[in-house]
Design an enzyme around this catalytic site. Structure first.
Site, mmCIF file in Angstrom:
data_model
loop_
_atom_site.group_PDB
_atom_site.id
_atom_site.type_symbol
_atom_site.label_atom_id
_atom_site.label_comp_id
_atom_site.label_asym_id
_atom_site.label_seq_id
_atom_site.Cartn_x
_atom_site.Cartn_y
_atom_site.Cartn_z
ATOM 1 N N VAL A 184 20.368 52.644 -9.018
ATOM 2 C CA VAL A 184 20.464 54.045 -8.979
ATOM 3 C C VAL A 184 19.116 54.743 -8.173
ATOM 4 C CG1 VAL A 184 21.603 56.361 -9.123
ATOM 5 C CG2 VAL A 184 22.463 53.864 -10.359
ATOM 6 N N ALA A 185 18.808 55.295 -7.506
ATOM 7 C CA ALA A 185 18.349 56.159 -6.781
ATOM 8 C C ALA A 185 17.371 57.350 -7.686
ATOM 9 C CB ALA A 185 18.336 56.218 -5.029
ATOM 10 N N SER A 190 17.861 59.643 -3.029
ATOM 11 C CA SER A 190 19.230 58.675 -2.773
ATOM 12 C C SER A 190 19.636 59.478 -1.008
ATOM 13 C CB SER A 190 20.049 59.321 -3.459
ATOM 14 O OG SER A 190 21.305 58.672 -2.762
ATOM 15 N N HIS A 192 22.369 59.470 -0.093
ATOM 16 C CA HIS A 192 23.770 60.357 -0.767
ATOM 17 C C HIS A 192 23.712 62.037 -0.822
ATOM 18 C CE1 HIS A 192 26.492 56.483 -0.247
ATOM 19 N NE2 HIS A 192 25.244 56.307 -1.305
ATOM 20 N N ASP A 199 29.811 54.851 1.379
ATOM 21 C CA ASP A 199 29.800 53.841 0.710
ATOM 22 C C ASP A 199 31.697 53.189 0.769
ATOM 23 O OD1 ASP A 199 27.117 53.370 -0.316
ATOM 24 O OD2 ASP A 199 27.812 54.587 -2.217
ATOM 25 N N GLU A 243 23.249 45.968 0.274
ATOM 26 C CA GLU A 243 24.608 46.818 0.249
ATOM 27 C C GLU A 243 25.184 47.087 1.982
ATOM 28 O OE1 GLU A 243 23.746 50.952 -1.408
ATOM 29 O OE2 GLU A 243 22.566 50.132 -3.148
ATOM 30 N N HIS A 246 27.411 49.801 2.724
ATOM 31 C CA HIS A 246 26.113 51.380 3.107
ATOM 32 C C HIS A 246 25.842 51.827 4.099
ATOM 33 C CE1 HIS A 246 23.692 54.507 0.924
ATOM 34 N NE2 HIS A 246 23.043 54.901 2.171
HETATM 35 ZN ZN LIG Z 1 26.024 53.967 -1.049
#
Ligand SMILES: [Zn+2]
Length: 375
Positions: A184-185, A190, A192, A199, A243, A246
């Site tokens: 997790v960033a 992030s 996001h 995602d 990923e 993403h």
């Molecule tokens: Zn993501």
């Protein structure tokens, strides 16, 4: 005075006049050449300047006068802090996103209700994304559905507030008992948090790998302005594991260029820095035969405003890179009326008040574009 002397004096006078005439003619010719040279230099901007310096002057002038496609650049004042916003911002472990708390977000499921898109879903109505990102995302998933008749896609990650990212981060640390999370960033770091990323999942098990029918999405997302942001091949640069689920919005021209040239965003931002406004611009044609011209302009960090050079009469976008400046994207084929050049499509913050009709008042109003071509 004798006749002979008078005649000689007249002759001298004639010679003097003749010499004066020649000097005058030479001076006028020189003045014309200097003026032409100056005009040439003042309009000789952008990507072609290096090339034209090597062409004989006469040829340059003719080309200048007969080239209706030449783009003239003007200066647009942009808030320097806007370098932190726009669809090309680089957000990673080294570059924090500074949320304004005022991102223009829409609920994905509400938009699905409005547009009648019932062939993909999101976890719940609280899942939001930047307004301009919804449509290309929805269109891509609509085209996927039409091709494969598959309506199982779930958006299980979209915009996250920095507070929410903080909670995710703390939960991951508590679960894994480590000091730093690799999954997790960190809050603020992030993608996001920008609203430009989402995602996908095939089921509720977070199991999207972009394989089988879904490979179509990963292979074609660039046509909608998205890149698969984290790939195995670029893991050492992005510092994020593979990923395939993403996706990150960067806009069609940039998604095309990055995909075709196998560049991750970190590499692309570095590449654009080598195409500054006063150097050779990056020019390319996408697979829809659309032409683009892209260049970088460093932010004036000592000033509140950076005067970014922008094209007149052509559609363009400005985005910050979240590091050290702005990226201008010129839609070379899209000739527009003065004042209609700038598009804010899919760009949250980096905005310019451009090309006002009262541009002669530019000095008294910093929000207006100066029409003087830049060199
Ligand atoms: Zn993501």
């Amino acid at each position: 005075m004798s006749k002979q002397k008078i005649s000689k004096a007249k002759s001298i006078n004639r010679t003097k006049t003749f010499v004066e005439l020649i000097i005058s003619a030479v001076l006028i010719a020189a003045a014309v050449m200097i003026t032409k040279g100056a005009l040439d230099r003042s309009s000789n901007v952008g990507s072609t300047s290096n090339v034209q310096e090597t062409i004989p002057e006469e040829t340059v002038i003719i080309e200048e006068e007969t080239d209706p496609n030449k783009i003239i650049f003007a200066s647009a004042p942009v808030k320097t802090k806007d370098k932190f916003y726009g669809d090309l911002i680089l957000v990673n472990n080294s570059h924090q996103y500074f949320s304004t708390g005022e991102e223009d977000l829409v609920s994905i499921l509400e938009m699905n209700d409005q547009t009648g898109r019932d062939f993909f879903t999101a976890v719940d109505y609280d899942y939001t994304i930047l307004r301009p990102v919804y449509e290309p995302m929805g269109q891509m998933l609509e085209d996927f559905y039409k091709l494969y008749n598959n309506d199982t896609i779930i958006i299980y990650g979209s915009f996250r507030s920095t507070d929410f990212q903080q909670k995710l981060y703390e939960a991951d640390l508590a679960e894994n008992g480590s000091e730093d999370s690799t999954l997790v960033a960190k809050p603020g770091f992030s993608e996001h948090e920008t609203g430009y990323a989402f995602d996908l999942s095939e089921t509720e098990n977070y199991d999207y790998m972009g394989t089988g029918d879904f490979a179509w999405i990963n292979e074609n997302c660039y046509k909608y302005g998205f890149v698969v942001r984290y790939t195995k091949a670029k893991e050492n640069i992005t510092e994020i594991r593979d990923e395939p689920w993403h996706f990150r919005y960067v806009g069609i021209p940039h998604a095309f260029y990055m995909t075709k040239n196998d560049l991750c965003l970190e590499e692309y931002i570095d590449l654009l820095r080598t195409h500054p406004y006063d150097g050779e611009h990056l020019t390319f044609t996408d697979d829809q035969n659309k032409n683009y011209e892209v260049y970088f302009y460093a932010s004036d960090d000592a000033a509140e405003t950076t005067n970014v050079p922008v094209p007149t009469g052509r559609k363009y976008d400005i985005s910050g890179n979240n590091v050290d400046g702005f990226i201008v994207t010129v839609y070379t084929d899209e000739i527009v009326e003065p004042g209609m050049e700038h598009t804010t499509e899919a760009s949250t913050e980096a905005s310019t008040e451009t090309a006002s009709e009262e541009s002669s008042d530019a000095e008294s109003d910093s929000e207006e574009v100066e029409v003087i071509p830049l060199t």
